[in-house]
Design a protein around this motif. Structure first.
Motif, short mmCIF file in Angstrom:
data_model
loop_
_atom_site.label_atom_id
_atom_site.label_comp_id
_atom_site.label_asym_id
_atom_site.label_seq_id
_atom_site.Cartn_x
_atom_site.Cartn_y
_atom_site.Cartn_z
N TRP A 1 0.85 -1.18 0.00
CA TRP A 1 0.00 0.00 0.00
C TRP A 1 0.89 1.24 0.00
O TRP A 1 1.80 1.37 0.82
N PHE A 2 0.66 2.14 -0.93
CA PHE A 2 1.42 3.38 -1.00
C PHE A 2 0.97 4.32 0.11
O PHE A 2 -0.22 4.40 0.42
N HIS A 3 1.91 5.04 0.69
CA HIS A 3 1.55 5.96 1.76
C HIS A 3 2.43 7.21 1.73
O HIS A 3 3.60 7.17 1.36
N ASN A 4 1.82 8.31 2.12
CA ASN A 4 2.44 9.63 2.18
C ASN A 4 2.06 10.22 3.54
O ASN A 4 0.87 10.27 3.87
N VAL A 5 3.04 10.66 4.31
CA VAL A 5 2.78 11.11 5.68
C VAL A 5 3.31 12.52 5.89
O VAL A 5 4.44 12.83 5.51
N LYS A 6 2.48 13.36 6.51
CA LYS A 6 2.86 14.75 6.80
C LYS A 6 2.72 15.02 8.29
O LYS A 6 1.67 14.75 8.88
N ALA A 7 3.77 15.56 8.90
CA ALA A 7 3.73 15.94 10.31
C ALA A 7 3.05 17.30 10.43
O ALA A 7 3.53 18.29 9.87
#
Length: 318
Positions: free
Chosen positions: A238-244
């Motif tokens: 699963w592709f994922h993109n994370v932003k703090a």
């Protein structure tokens, strides 16, 4: 213009997360957020001051960028070594305020992904690298002990956003301090994500330029906000993109959900493709190189023939 489909990642409230409960909720192999799990005293103790005092003497290698969106394809960041105490001081500073000490500019962004003691041979393990704080954290072992791969300590400055990528192992992202925004895409969306290797060249999935990336409109975006204490299950592929969204501290747990022999035993980061997949890719590379010797029209024809065989294999046809 086609509008991208968007969904929320489902949330399950539970105080206990064990293997049986986890398996019952993840049988469909889609992401899920577990909320309310007892992850230990870290929820109350792990602030900037505590971490700086407890583990500040450690030296770490960090990502430093003048851009908030880190780009692994074009490498818009530098690797720098710094004491963890100084790193925490800088990365926990209120957003918008200029840094007095910096590597690139006063508004640079930071990201830390912990490494093993021997970065070439040893995987990250929060109990080995940071024993001073490891007992504060109750890791949810939702898999058999022999399948454990790594536990990765992560700290990010406000606004920093990690590139969209996939992992070949199942993992849990345990958000401990701060809020994060996570965007995910199913494996079937691979044709729409403009990959280079295992990473998408689309840095901001919320504001992609569809004139440049028209296929992206066909992707299905799963988007949610992670709160302190949340645990999100990220299935392999699963592709994922994370932003703090603010100063963020988290721990990832990775495990070998398939037979261990399928994974590259020299991979300490857990991001190399499975051994059979890597061999298949090498075969494709050789095939494409061989076809380069043909005139354009012939190259196109035999490339399409190869694609047809692959599609037939995928659909179960002979």
């Amino acid at each position: 213009m086609q509008e991208m489909s968007s969904k929320e990642i489902p949330v399950v409230l539970t105080e206990k997360l064990d293997e049986q409960f986890f398996q019952s909720r993840t049988s469909k192999r889609s992401p899920i957020i577990f909320r309310g799990v007892d992850i230990g005293s870290c929820r109350l103790k792990w602030n900037a001051d505590y971490l700086a005092d407890a583990i500040g003497d450690h030296e770490v290698k960090i990502h430093v960028s003048s851009q908030s969106k880190l780009d692994f394809v074009n490498r818009n960041f530098l690797y720098k070594s710094i004491s963890l105490k100084e790193y925490i001081r800088r990365s926990s500073q209120a957003p918008g305020l200029p840094l007095e000490e910096f590597f690139i500019d006063p508004h640079e962004k930071y990201y830390l992904r912990s490494l093993g003691g021997d970065v070439r041979k040893e995987v990250a393990d929060v109990h080995k690298q940071y024993p001073e704080i490891a007992t504060d954290l109750n890791l949810p072992y939702v898999f058999s002990a022999d399948r454990f791969f790594s536990s990765v300590f992560r700290i990010a400055s406000p606004g920093s956003q990690l590139w969209t990528h996939y992992d070949v192992m199942d993992n849990l992202l345990i958000q401990i301090l701060g809020d994060k925004e996570i965007i995910m895409f199913p494996p079937s969306d691979l044709p729409y994500l403009y990959l280079q290797g295992d990473k998408s060249v689309i840095l901001d999935p919320d504001n992609a330029d569809l004139s440049q990336f028209p296929l992206f409109a066909s992707a299905t975006k799963y988007k949610s906000k992670l709160l302190p204490g949340d645990i999100v299950y990220i299935p392999a592929l699963w592709f994922h993109n994370v932003k703090a969204l603010n100063f963020s501290v988290a721990v990832n747990m990775f495990w070998k959900n398939l037979e261990p022999a399928l994974y590259d035993n020299k991979d300490v980061y857990g991001n190399k493709d499975l051994v059979p997949a890597a061999r298949a890719q090498q075969g494709v590379d050789k095939a494409l190189k061989a076809l380069d010797n043909l005139p354009a029209a012939y190259k196109e024809f035999f490339t399409l023939k190869l694609i047809s065989r692959l599609q037939a294999s995928l659909s179960g046809s002979s």
